[in-house]
Design an enzyme around this catalytic site. Structure first.
Site, mmCIF file in Angstrom:
data_model
loop_
_atom_site.group_PDB
_atom_site.id
_atom_site.type_symbol
_atom_site.label_atom_id
_atom_site.label_comp_id
_atom_site.label_asym_id
_atom_site.label_seq_id
_atom_site.Cartn_x
_atom_site.Cartn_y
_atom_site.Cartn_z
ATOM 1 C CD GLU A 90 -2.964 1.073 2.302
ATOM 2 O OE1 GLU A 90 -3.528 2.111 2.647
ATOM 3 O OE2 GLU A 90 -3.209 -0.042 2.809
ATOM 4 C CE LYS A 267 -6.190 -1.093 5.611
ATOM 5 N NZ LYS A 267 -5.398 -0.261 4.702
ATOM 6 C CG ASP A 283 0.808 -15.761 12.311
ATOM 7 O OD1 ASP A 283 0.062 -15.126 11.549
ATOM 8 O OD2 ASP A 283 0.508 -16.876 12.787
ATOM 9 C CG HIS A 381 -3.821 7.045 -0.425
ATOM 10 N ND1 HIS A 381 -2.945 6.142 0.140
ATOM 11 C CD2 HIS A 381 -4.763 6.304 -1.046
ATOM 12 C CE1 HIS A 381 -3.349 4.920 -0.128
ATOM 13 N NE2 HIS A 381 -4.440 4.989 -0.856
#
Length: 428
Positions: A90, A267, A283, A381
């Site tokens: 991202e 998130k 993990d 972004h």
């Protein structure tokens, strides 16, 4: 068998697929999916991960998914400068951490850890007298310790091993369950294998002592005895004054009050956290599950971070979340890229790694809230997204930046616009 648009019969039932070499498997997949030679060649190139190693890491290997690793600069954690490798697909994630860290570089991030304890759960059902059985198990603490520690003498030698047992009685749809928690110090290992082995070993004893039947025996990813914490202060002058500070506070209060916002807020934290977890071969799913479960520990899902104003009017931020990462097991130990990333970080203990990851999560969150409270998340972004769109439109080399700049200037980052701009650049 189903007939596909490719015009031939195909079946996913391929006998002995796992026994074939990665190249043979890829040939079968390429035939199944009508892959052209270029696509097949792309998948066959496993980059800097040796094919035999890839073939050992997981089953039925045919290719690798190469995720870029970027370096977060400006990070100072507990007075020590660190460069942090982040593996993510991202755009703007790495830049966000660099920017947040730069704005608090003088003081940096202060971190701590609650410990390196993991929990294994052993579920017993059909226990005739669960309350008395609970006490019987607690009375066997020394026996349980001996059995658990015997599973992993090396862990005990390194200062880890069984620490305690807790026994809970759960009311469930299928009646009461007696759930024993083995609390184990796993030191520099993430600990799944160690605690699962202990749970398996103790299970028949718990069945005997409780008079019930044992079913599940497995670690919990809600590692709330292994909390990583970080805090930092951003000075008003560094972040743009009281309006920006108050906008960030307002964004935090929104996330703290509303699960729809909190999910996106957290998130964003995990954008940073998972990127370091992945780069070090740990993990990501275990850490994600633990973080989100911890965010809901009050019975209501809320923010993993807290923001407040200091006595001098600056912005103080903190984070606390479970962080079950290790240095010595699984891909962390055998994946050469993970090993290289650990060398870049310079960490020697799982605790230090966890603490740096918490600091990265906090930095990521600060940047996201600051962007939301000021220019909006899309501006930074979109600058990066515009480059992706330019490449999708067919731009190469210097054309990528030129097309991206034009898209941002127009305020329209779309592939059809990119194609038009590119055609103009090429004199088409």
């Amino acid at each position: 068998m189903q007939t596909t648009g490719h015009g031939h019969n195909r079946s996913s039932r391929i006998g002995g697929f796992h026994r074939k070499s990665p190249a043979e498997r890829l040939d079968l997949v390429a035939a199944f999916a009508d892959l052209d030679a270029a696509t097949r060649a792309h998948l066959a190139d496993m980059g800097n991960l040796l094919v035999p190693l890839a073939d050992k890491l997981i089953e039925n290997v045919v290719a690798t998914m190469n995720v870029p690793i970027g370096i977060a600069t400006n990070m100072k954690v507990d007075g020590e400068d660190v460069l942090v490798p982040m593996a993510t697909e991202e755009s703007s994630v790495v830049a966000a951490v660099c920017n947040a860290a730069r704005q608090t570089y003088e003081t940096g991030f202060t971190t701590s850890m609650s410990g390196t304890l993991m929990i294994a759960q052993v579920q017993a059902v059909n226990v005739p007298d669960p309350f008395a059985a609970r006490l019987r198990l607690l009375e066997r603490r020394d026996d349980i310790k001996a059995i658990c520690d015997d599973c992993d003498p090396l862990l005990v030698k390194l200062g880890g091993g069984f620490r305690d047992i807790e026994v809970r009685i759960l009311d469930t749809s299928s009646g009461p369950m007696l759930v024993s928690h083995l609390i184990v110090d796993t030191r520099d290992a993430m600990g799944a294998n160690a605690v699962n082995t202990m749970a398996e070993k103790i299970a028949p004893h718990i069945a005997t002592w409780s008079g019930g039947r044992v079913y599940l025996r497995i670690l919990s990813n809600l590692a709330d005895r292994r909390l990583a914490r970080a805090h930092a202060t951003w000075k008003l002058a560094e972040i743009g004054g009281t309006d920006v500070r108050d906008g960030i506070l307002s964004a935090y209060h929104f996330a703290a009050a509303d699960p729809y916002r909190a999910a996106t807020h957290n998130k964003g934290i995990m954008n940073g956290v998972s990127a370091v977890v992945l780069a070090t071969g740990n993990d990501t799913r275990a850490v994600e599950a633990g973080a989100h479960a911890y965010a809901a520990r009050s019975g209501r899902y809320t923010s993993l971070t807290h923001y407040e104003v200091t006595a001098s009017g600056d912005l103080s931020a903190s984070i606390e979340l479970p962080m079950a990462v290790g240095l010595i097991g699984g891909a962390t130990k055998i994946h050469p890229t993970a090993q290289a990333c650990l060398k870049i970080l310079g960490v020697r203990t799982a605790e230090r790694l966890a603490r740096i990851i918490a600091a990265v999560g906090l930095a990521q969150n600060f940047s996201a809230l600051k962007a939301l409270a000021t220019v909006g998340i899309q501006k930074g972004h979109m600058d990066l997204h515009a480059q992706n769109i330019a490449m999708m439109a067919g731009a190469v080399g210097d054309e990528v930046d030129a097309v991206a700049r034009a898209l941002v200037a127009k305020g329209t980052v779309r592939i059809d616009v990119a194609e038009t701009v590119l055609a103009g650049l090429r004199g088409g």
